[in-house]
Design a protein around this motif. Structure first.
Motif, PDB file in Angstrom:
ATOM      1  N   TYR A   2       6.067  -7.707   4.579  1.00  0.00           N
ATOM      2  CA  TYR A   2       5.751  -7.329   3.202  1.00  0.00           C
ATOM      3  C   TYR A   2       4.244  -7.111   3.032  1.00  0.00           C
ATOM      4  N   TYR A   3       3.433  -8.027   3.555  1.00  0.00           N
ATOM      5  CA  TYR A   3       1.985  -7.907   3.417  1.00  0.00           C
ATOM      6  C   TYR A   3       1.463  -6.693   4.187  1.00  0.00           C
ATOM      7  N   ASP A   4       2.027  -6.436   5.361  1.00  0.00           N
ATOM      8  CA  ASP A   4       1.612  -5.269   6.140  1.00  0.00           C
ATOM      9  C   ASP A   4       1.915  -3.974   5.388  1.00  0.00           C
ATOM     10  N   ILE A   5       3.037  -3.914   4.686  1.00  0.00           N
ATOM     11  CA  ILE A   5       3.389  -2.727   3.911  1.00  0.00           C
ATOM     12  C   ILE A   5       2.457  -2.567   2.718  1.00  0.00           C
ATOM     13  N   MET A   6       2.059  -3.682   2.117  1.00  0.00           N
ATOM     14  CA  MET A   6       1.122  -3.623   0.986  1.00  0.00           C
ATOM     15  C   MET A   6      -0.205  -2.993   1.398  1.00  0.00           C
ATOM     16  N   ASN A   7      -0.565  -3.141   2.665  1.00  0.00           N
ATOM     17  CA  ASN A   7      -1.842  -2.644   3.160  1.00  0.00           C
ATOM     18  C   ASN A   7      -1.761  -1.198   3.644  1.00  0.00           C
ATOM     19  N   VAL A   8      -0.808  -0.453   3.130  1.00  0.00           N
ATOM     20  CA  VAL A   8      -0.658   0.960   3.463  1.00  0.00           C
ATOM     21  C   VAL A   8      -0.707   1.757   2.168  1.00  0.00           C
ATOM     22  N   ALA A   9      -1.543   2.782   2.128  1.00  0.00           N
ATOM     23  CA  ALA A   9      -1.654   3.624   0.938  1.00  0.00           C
ATOM     24  C   ALA A   9      -0.335   4.355   0.690  1.00  0.00           C
ATOM     25  N   PRO A  10       0.019   4.617  -0.575  1.00  0.00           N
ATOM     26  CA  PRO A  10       1.341   5.175  -0.878  1.00  0.00           C
ATOM     27  C   PRO A  10       1.543   6.638  -0.486  1.00  0.00           C
ATOM     28  N   HIS A  11       0.513   7.327   0.023  1.00  0.00           N
ATOM     29  CA  HIS A  11       0.735   8.701   0.477  1.00  0.00           C
ATOM     30  C   HIS A  11       1.109   8.755   1.959  1.00  0.00           C
ATOM     31  N   VAL A  12       1.116   7.588   2.617  1.00  0.00           N
ATOM     32  CA  VAL A  12       1.471   7.520   4.042  1.00  0.00           C
ATOM     33  C   VAL A  12       2.982   7.320   4.164  1.00  0.00           C
ATOM     34  N   PRO A  13       3.708   8.223   4.837  1.00  0.00           N
ATOM     35  CA  PRO A  13       5.184   8.139   4.908  1.00  0.00           C
ATOM     36  C   PRO A  13       5.634   7.094   5.929  1.00  0.00           C
ATOM     37  N   MET A  14       5.494   5.814   5.581  1.00  0.00           N
ATOM     38  CA  MET A  14       5.820   4.748   6.530  1.00  0.00           C
ATOM     39  C   MET A  14       7.258   4.822   7.018  1.00  0.00           C
TER      40      MET A  14
END
Length: 898
Positions: free
Chosen positions: A402-414
């Protein structure tokens, strides 16, 4: 000679006719008092061992002599006797006044009629527990009982929970409810391992008086679990399968206006134009999201890869991208059971497999269990046993996905970067983020595998010496073991990732340095092995007496209890992996790390319980117990410091029976109750009476050893906490029992609370452990059950539950008003005089007094933080409400609960 032969043959034929005339084949249907068939009714001939079992529609057939007395019996019904006078005999059985749903298993396995109980309790059966097909029993109890809170410590495939009744009583000790499984005291570690389908009923003993007979373990109330034992009747085979799906319900509100970036412009330039500063704050490799506003233009994400590839995407937020990074989880449960029995005994055998796939990709759990129980009736002796074995295996991420996902900007298609093994932009050598690894790589590379093995068994012998004297011996053992292996895979970054990856033109102005910052340190890998075990032994020996004295029925229970809990924990680890993929502590560089701990806790007790019943209208219950606890024992200590009494009493009365004129079409039943009790609580860890001397940091170092003085000095007069409780309430049935209301009010005071307080370092210690605290706990509960529709086929029941609970610290160490309880620099819990506990303080923004808006630093644009932590209030909820509904038509049922 011929004449004699004829006479002989005539006599034989006459005798055969007489015998034939005396034998009947009797058949018919057994029904209840509403005319519904009673399945699997038992029919036996009085004075004979011959018996038959009817079918599921109540039909039976038996051969008996004419005039023989037949005894009809079924679970939950009174036996009926009838003479076999003809070949057709239909029979009607009436329900017992104390049939199963009106009998409650209370403390120490004592069965009482509901009207006898003088304190608040709740009983739910298997049908209620399994609404929604919960994976664990704790989930099956959540929201269904007023005053009971199930706290999820995490929501993984192995959800850790705490079950608490009526809030916290102790400031620093254990506040969790006792778990009793088939009459044996155990711990909450068994809750995730019990198959909810095996549950016959669960009784929640809420107050201190309800659990006084359990001693200090029951001071926080008790969850009394009774598993299925089988029923008399034809053997049955049952199979059930269910599938549940789950997904992320909601996430915190994230901003999606600004992209990746940080405070570069304020730190390195003096540009006055804030829009230009925002533009210069943008970086394609940042985990923080303080860049310029999204505008939809094409921009690079990260850096150029070794083969020249670039990930160029629209600079705009992807809707719900963080939620899409999680999976839709599911749980698939399969259960099969066999049960049956006759007048001489019953049996129950079940097997279960439960597969769970979590919302974190790759997380899974598999639970497999088997349970066998049997009861045998032998004249005055009844013997029963119950044994189960459960194995649960877990494969979970050991990273904070969860924390790792929070540290990704929302324009990056994870969601498109899951395959880090084959997607070069998802690989650690190519992932865009300079400071955080790809969340999918981290959760795959950092795993924890562990397996729980639980064996639980008990045996009970009950010998009825006379009609009013019974001896009971009950012995139970629970053994839990966990084998764990954590591993971090080895990863060596490429030279390009370390030194040469750049931000290309036209964005090269944002290339502050070459190479990914996170690649500067290789991941060397690690291995961690641990084995833990818990063994609980509980023995209860009881004498039960019952005697009628005039209008008063007297019941006395005298018992002796032994309880032991033993734990062991061993750990071993290495901080490197030499050969990738080989996770063995011998495949390492450097020194091993490790440790071991062992605890043993013992308790003995004697107890007595009296219940007086006057004409089934007025009830008095009094209990007393005297315990000794090993955690407060040491040679030479005064006995008053490690032995302690418990006592309490309740008084209740059925008003509508005492004053029959109160009964009407509106008021069907009214009962009032009141109770008071004093319990002890040995909230102390084993071996806490003496200072400890732990191994010093970084020791042993080669052959050199080092120990240091522990930071806490125990007071020489340490003793158990004391909890005094008072409770009153009432139970009311209205409109011919279609509306049922149960209300309760309670208060408790804890004295001699154990606290760790700060003392001057000149003493050689930092803290002192002593009895100084006093707290108060109070609340209200209400349960409303309404039969909206009730007829032969269509039924609709609605349940509403509400509870309020609060607490307050009344007294602390002389002259000191607060103590830090635990936490972090940005959030801590406290114990504060005249406040609720635990009390939360956190960091907070500085706000404008006039508008309430957050204030920011003029230089870097960051929000300003208060210099001190801000009061946020108590961490426990005051109000809880639950709602349940069950609508059934014939064999179909629709139910929900929240």
């Amino acid at each position: 000679m011929r004449r004699k032969l004829v006479l002989l043959m005539g006599f034989i034929l006459f005798a055969a006719g007489m015998v034939s005339a005396q034998m009947l084949t009797v058949s018919g249907v057994a029904k209840d008092d509403k005319g519904q068939p009673i399945p699997y009714v038992s029919v036996r001939i009085k004075g004979n061992t011959k018996a038959v079992i009817g079918d599921e529609k109540g039909n039976y057939k038996i051969s008996a002599q004419q005039g023989a007395v037949l005894i009809f019996s079924a679970t939950g019904y009174n036996d009926v006797e009838a003479k076999a006078t003809s070949g057709s005999l239909d029979i009607s059985l009436t329900g017992k006044s104390d049939e199963l749903e009106n009998v409650v298993v209370t403390a120490q396995g004592v069965r009482k009629k509901a009207r006898e109980i003088g304190y608040a309790y709740a009983k739910i059966n298997n049908e209620d527990v399994t609404v929604g097909r919960p994976v664990t029993l704790a989930q099956g109890l959540s929201g269904k009982i007023s005053g009971l809170a199930v706290y999820n410590v995490n929501n993984s495939v192995d959800p850790a929970v705490k079950v608490v009744l009526r809030g916290y009583r102790s400031m620093t000790g254990n506040n969790e409810a006792l778990v009793v499984l088939d009459g044996i005291q155990t711990t909450q570690t068994v809750l995730p391992l019990i198959n909810p389908n095996d549950i016959e009923s669960v009784t929640i003993l809420k107050g201190g008086q309800a659990a006084t007979l359990y001693g200090a373990e029951g001071v926080n109330g008790a969850i009394v679990i009774n598993t299925k034992k089988g029923n008399k009747g034809k053997s049955k085979v049952s199979y059930s399968t269910s599938v549940n799906f789950e997904e992320i319900s909601f996430l915190p509100q994230f901003q999606d206006k600004y992209g990746s970036g940080s405070h570069y412009a304020p730190s390195y330039t003096t540009i006055a134009d804030y829009k230009e500063r925002m533009r210069l704050n943008w970086r394609p490799y940042e985990n923080q999201q303080y860049g310029d506003p999204y505008n939809g233009e094409l921009r690079i994400v990260g850096r150029t890869l070794e083969d020249g590839s670039k990930l160029i995407l629209p600079y705009s937020a992807i809707p719900n991208i963080r939620k899409k990074t999680f999976d839709v989880g599911y749980t698939w449960n399969n259960t099969v059971n066999f049960s049956g029995g006759d007048d001489r005994g019953t049996f129950y055998l079940s097997a279960e497999n439960n597969k769970t796939r979590g919302i974190v990709p790759g997380d899974e759990a598999n639970r497999t269990g088997i349970r066998l129980s049997s009861t045998r009736y032998m004249d005055k002796l009844t013997a029963s046993f119950n044994v189960s074995y459960t194995q649960a295996a877990y494969d979970r991420a050991n990273s904070d996905f969860y924390y790792d996902i929070m540290n990704v900007a929302p324009h990056v298609p994870m969601n498109d970067l899951r395959d880090w093994r084959n997607n070069k932009f998802a690989s650690p050598n190519g992932f865009y983020n300079d400071y955080r690894e790809n969340a999918y790589f981290t959760k795959d590379n950092n795993r924890q595998f562990y397996q729980d093995n639980n064996i639980q068994g008990n045996i009970e012998l009950s010998y009825k010496i006379t009609s009013g004297v019974t001896l009971i011996e009950r012995l139970g053992v629970t053994n839990n073991t966990r084998n764990r292996k954590n591993r971090v895979g080895k990863w060596i970054y490429s030279d390009w990732a370390k030194n040469s990856a750049v931000v290309p033109a036209p964005w090269d102005w944002a290339n502050d340095y070459d190479g990914f910052d996170r690649a500067s340190t290789d991941i060397l890998g690690s291995v961690y092995d641990a084995i833990s075990s818990e063994n609980v032994v509980n023995n209860e020996f009881q004498l039960m007496l019952e005697k009628q004295t005039g209008s008063i029925n007297n019941k006395v229970l005298i018992g002796q209890s032994l309880y032991q809990r033993k734990t062991k924990f061993v750990e071993l680890g290495s901080s490197s992996v030499v050969v990738p993929g080989v996770y063995n502590v011998s495949n390492r560089q450097g020194e091993l790390t490790g440790g071991e701990s062992n605890t043993l806790r013992r308790k003995w007790g004697y107890y007595a319980d009296y219940t007086g019943n006057w004409k089934d209208m007025v009830f008095l219950n009094a209990s007393f117990r005297y315990d000794g606890s090993s955690v407060f024992y040491a040679p030479g200590r005064d006995a008053s410091l490690y032995t302690f009494p418990y006592y309490g009493a309740t008084l209740s009365g059925i008003l509508t029976d005492i004053v029959p004129s109160l009964k009407s079409n509106i008021l069907s039943f009214a009962k009032l109750r009141v109770g008071y009790n004093v319990n002890g609580a040995d909230n102390l860890s084993p071996y806490s009476l003496d200072p400890i001397y732990p191994v010093g940091a970084n020791y042993p170092y080669g052959n050199n050893v080092g120990y240091t003085v522990g930071g806490t000095l125990p007071d020489k007069g340490l003793k158990p906490e004391k909890v005094a409780s008072f409770e009153y309430g009432g139970e009311f049935s209205l409109f011919r029992n279609r509306v049922n209301l149960d209300v309760t009010a309670y208060t408790s005071k804890t004295t001699d609370g154990l606290l760790t307080v700060r003392i001057p370092n000149t003493t050689g210690f930092q803290n002192l452990l002593l009895n100084v605290g006093e707290t108060k706990n109070w609340g209200y509960e209400a349960d409303l059950k309404v039969q909206v529709i009730r007829n032969r086929k269509l039924n609709w029941d609605v349940n509403v539950r509400y509870s309020y609970n609060d607490n307050k610290v009344v007294k602390l160490y002389g002259g000191v008003n607060e103590f830090a309880y635990g936490g972090y620099t940005y959030a801590q819990t406290f114990v504060i005089k005249d406040q609720r506990y635990p009390f939360l303080r956190t960091t907070d923004y500085v706000r404008d007094a006039a508008t309430g808006l957050r204030m920011v630093n003029r230089t870097n644009g960051y929000p300003l933080l208060n210099a001190t932590l801000k009061d946020m209030g108590g961490t426990l909820t005051r109000h809880m409400i639950g709602l349940g509904s069950k609508l059934s038509y014939d064999a179909f049922q629709l139910a929900f609960n929240f």
